[in-house]
Design an enzyme around this catalytic site. Sequence first.
Site, PDB file in Angstrom:
ATOM      1  N   HIS A  39       7.549  82.709  40.382  1.00 41.77           N
ATOM      2  CA  HIS A  39       6.325  82.742  41.200  1.00 41.77           C
ATOM      3  C   HIS A  39       6.724  82.778  42.670  1.00 41.77           C
ATOM      4  O   HIS A  39       6.909  81.742  43.318  1.00 41.77           O
ATOM      5  CB  HIS A  39       5.452  81.520  40.898  1.00 41.77           C
ATOM      6  N   ARG A  51       3.701  98.449  57.503  1.00 36.84           N
ATOM      7  CA  ARG A  51       2.860  99.628  57.757  1.00 36.84           C
ATOM      8  C   ARG A  51       3.411 100.926  57.203  1.00 36.84           C
ATOM      9  O   ARG A  51       2.684 101.908  57.136  1.00 36.84           O
ATOM     10  CB  ARG A  51       2.656  99.773  59.271  1.00 36.84           C
ATOM     11  N   ASP A  96      -0.569  91.923  41.708  1.00 32.57           N
ATOM     12  CA  ASP A  96      -1.723  91.010  41.656  1.00 32.57           C
ATOM     13  C   ASP A  96      -2.935  91.543  42.408  1.00 32.57           C
ATOM     14  O   ASP A  96      -2.832  92.256  43.404  1.00 32.57           O
ATOM     15  CB  ASP A  96      -1.343  89.583  42.092  1.00 32.57           C
ATOM     16  N   GLY A 117      -5.000  84.801  45.797  1.00 30.94           N
ATOM     17  CA  GLY A 117      -5.999  84.546  46.830  1.00 30.94           C
ATOM     18  C   GLY A 117      -6.830  83.320  46.495  1.00 30.94           C
ATOM     19  O   GLY A 117      -6.520  82.574  45.572  1.00 30.94           O
ATOM     20  N   HIS A 167      -3.090  83.279  39.041  1.00 34.43           N
ATOM     21  CA  HIS A 167      -3.153  81.960  39.681  1.00 34.43           C
ATOM     22  C   HIS A 167      -4.426  81.291  39.152  1.00 34.43           C
ATOM     23  O   HIS A 167      -5.471  81.946  39.043  1.00 34.43           O
ATOM     24  CB  HIS A 167      -3.342  82.094  41.185  1.00 34.43           C
ATOM     25  N   GLU A 187      -5.254  76.076  41.333  1.00 40.25           N
ATOM     26  CA  GLU A 187      -4.518  75.734  42.556  1.00 40.25           C
ATOM     27  C   GLU A 187      -5.465  75.017  43.519  1.00 40.25           C
ATOM     28  O   GLU A 187      -5.124  73.971  44.058  1.00 40.25           O
ATOM     29  CB  GLU A 187      -3.952  77.016  43.201  1.00 40.25           C
ATOM     30  N   ASP A 222       6.833  80.163  45.737  1.00 41.61           N
ATOM     31  CA  ASP A 222       5.554  80.741  46.202  1.00 41.61           C
ATOM     32  C   ASP A 222       5.707  81.623  47.450  1.00 41.61           C
ATOM     33  O   ASP A 222       5.821  82.837  47.327  1.00 41.61           O
ATOM     34  CB  ASP A 222       4.522  79.627  46.411  1.00 41.61           C
TER      35      ASP A 222
HETATM   36  N1  LIG Z   1      -0.346  80.230  47.027  1.00 47.08           N
HETATM   37  C1  LIG Z   1      -1.066  81.346  46.871  1.00 47.08           C
HETATM   38  N2  LIG Z   1      -2.211  81.328  46.171  1.00 47.08           N
HETATM   39  C2  LIG Z   1      -2.949  82.437  46.044  1.00 47.08           C
HETATM   40  N3  LIG Z   1      -2.620  83.615  46.575  1.00 47.08           N
HETATM   41  C3  LIG Z   1      -1.494  83.673  47.302  1.00 47.08           C
HETATM   42  C4  LIG Z   1      -0.692  82.554  47.468  1.00 47.08           C
HETATM   43  N4  LIG Z   1       0.351  82.908  48.229  1.00 47.08           N
HETATM   44  C5  LIG Z   1       0.219  84.192  48.522  1.00 47.08           C
HETATM   45  N5  LIG Z   1      -0.886  84.663  47.963  1.00 47.08           N
HETATM   46  C6  LIG Z   1      -1.286  86.057  48.074  1.00 47.08           C
HETATM   47  O1  LIG Z   1      -2.366  86.185  48.898  1.00 47.08           O
HETATM   48  C7  LIG Z   1      -3.049  87.337  48.489  1.00 47.08           C
HETATM   49  C8  LIG Z   1      -4.417  87.193  49.029  1.00 47.08           C
HETATM   50  C9  LIG Z   1      -4.761  88.336  49.938  1.00 47.08           C
HETATM   51  C10 LIG Z   1      -6.198  88.371  50.087  1.00 47.08           C
HETATM   52  O2  LIG Z   1      -6.842  87.446  49.691  1.00 47.08           O
HETATM   53  C11 LIG Z   1      -6.882  89.512  50.698  1.00 47.08           C
HETATM   54  C12 LIG Z   1      -8.224  89.355  50.929  1.00 47.08           C
HETATM   55  C13 LIG Z   1      -8.943  90.372  51.523  1.00 47.08           C
HETATM   56  C14 LIG Z   1      -8.319  91.543  51.903  1.00 47.08           C
HETATM   57  C15 LIG Z   1      -6.980  91.685  51.668  1.00 47.08           C
HETATM   58  C16 LIG Z   1      -6.310  92.906  52.090  1.00 47.08           C
HETATM   59  O3  LIG Z   1      -5.097  93.041  51.948  1.00 47.08           O
HETATM   60  O4  LIG Z   1      -6.982  93.785  52.625  1.00 47.08           O
HETATM   61  C17 LIG Z   1      -6.240  90.672  51.059  1.00 47.08           C
HETATM   62  C18 LIG Z   1      -2.999  87.317  47.000  1.00 47.08           C
HETATM   63  O5  LIG Z   1      -3.159  88.528  46.415  1.00 47.08           O
HETATM   64  C19 LIG Z   1      -1.646  86.699  46.751  1.00 47.08           C
HETATM   65  O6  LIG Z   1      -0.673  87.658  46.452  1.00 47.08           O
HETATM   66 ZN   LIG Z   2       1.195  82.172  44.535  1.00 44.68          ZN
END
Ligand SMILES: Nc1ncnc2c1ncn2[C@@H]1O[C@H](CCC(=O)c2cccc(C(=O)O)c2)[C@@H](O)[C@H]1O
Ligand SMILES: [Zn+2]
Length: 361
Positions: free
Chosen positions: A35, A90, A157, A191, A218, A221, A299
């Site tokens: 993870h 990018r 994911d 997320g 996930h 959490e 993580d």
């Molecule tokens: N501990 C965690 N627990 C949960 N998730 C975690 C954790 N650590 C990292 N993540 C990551 O954060 C991402 C979230 C990205 C996200 O919400 C988002 C929302 C709106 C727009 C966009 C975009 O890119 O336009 C992205 C997840 O997909 C996951 O891979």
């Molecule tokens: Zn995670």
Amino acid sequence: MTDNRTAPGASAMPSTSGTRDPHAFIAGLPKAELHVHHVGSASPRIVAELAARHPDSKVPTDPEALADYFTFTDFAHFIQVYLSVVDLIRTPEDVRLLTFEVARDLARQQVRYAELTVTPYSSTRRGIDERAFMEAIEDARKAAESEFGTVLRWCFDIPGEAGLVSAEETVRLATDDRLRPEGLVSFGLGGPEIGVPRPQFKPYFDRAIAAGLRSVPHAGETTGPETVWDALTELRAERIGHGTSSAQDPKLLAHLAEHRVALEVCPTSNIATRAVRTLDEHPIKEFVRAGVLVTINSDDPPMFGTDLNNEYAIAARLLDLDEQGLAALAKNAVAASFLDEPGKARLSDEIDSYTSTWLTP
Ligand SMILES: Nc1ncnc2c1ncn2[C@@H]1O[C@H](CCC(=O)c2cccc(C(=O)O)c2)[C@@H](O)[C@H]1O
Ligand SMILES: [Zn+2]
């Protein structure tokens, strides 16, 4: 940011050897990481290199300023900072650099096998060509395996908060035979959980599972055990990312233990995102007591000021483990991984032979 590291030099073991320091044993222990997020693994060194390529970014490059920047008030704040790092990636060349350098950092910790959680939606939505994205991660995967000997596999994911559009895009990228990368093994959901119920993602997980991918969302959490139940029953989870709140439901713990659904425990992350108040209050002991298959993971290590070795040191302290106990923990990750059986046997044997050499006077 709060430094959650076990004090350097502190012995985590009530071991027969008495004076031995677990850090040296852990540093050389062959490990599997199940993870760990792709973008969330960007170290200050990698962030600095990406930020230098894109000087308009608001992410600081100075390591001290970065430590402050990576101090989170809550989970929502963490995601906001996380997305600012996403904005640094990018071009396909950025993707390749990030992936290869993350593998280098894993290899330095004797991580032999890692399932890296990648969020392709975040990159394709920002205009990176989907084919070029897949080529970049695959090029880096192959180069890392031949240069460092570390085997990488992908978990794609869904960023849950971005809604069903992101779910559709993620499952399309994961199941289209012309795009799907060779290293892809699983399908996840990340997320925030609050306001993002798991059951709505069932049709997307059904499609991913039908295409041969394993389910690793996930859950539990930042919300209660009902989210973990949803992940099991609706998304057919084979492992659970975090699952921290499972400790509140003895029936759930019994179910996880009986069905060998592993928990991907990430202790420092849980403190940094305020999912758990203190390490001493972490439910990892309850998981082990209930017979749940516990794996130790990092993580988003640089964002949380940690690495996998430090997470093992924390686990050693919380679970009062000696070298054999640490080796057993490392083997849990191998057992719960999506490696094939010969691959699992090889890595388990390597852990055993490292441990017996270490313990031989
Ligand atoms: N501990 C965690 N627990 C949960 N998730 C975690 C954790 N650590 C990292 N993540 C990551 O954060 C991402 C979230 C990205 C996200 O919400 C988002 C929302 C709106 C727009 C966009 C975009 O890119 O336009 C992205 C997840 O997909 C996951 O891979
Ligand atoms: Zn995670």
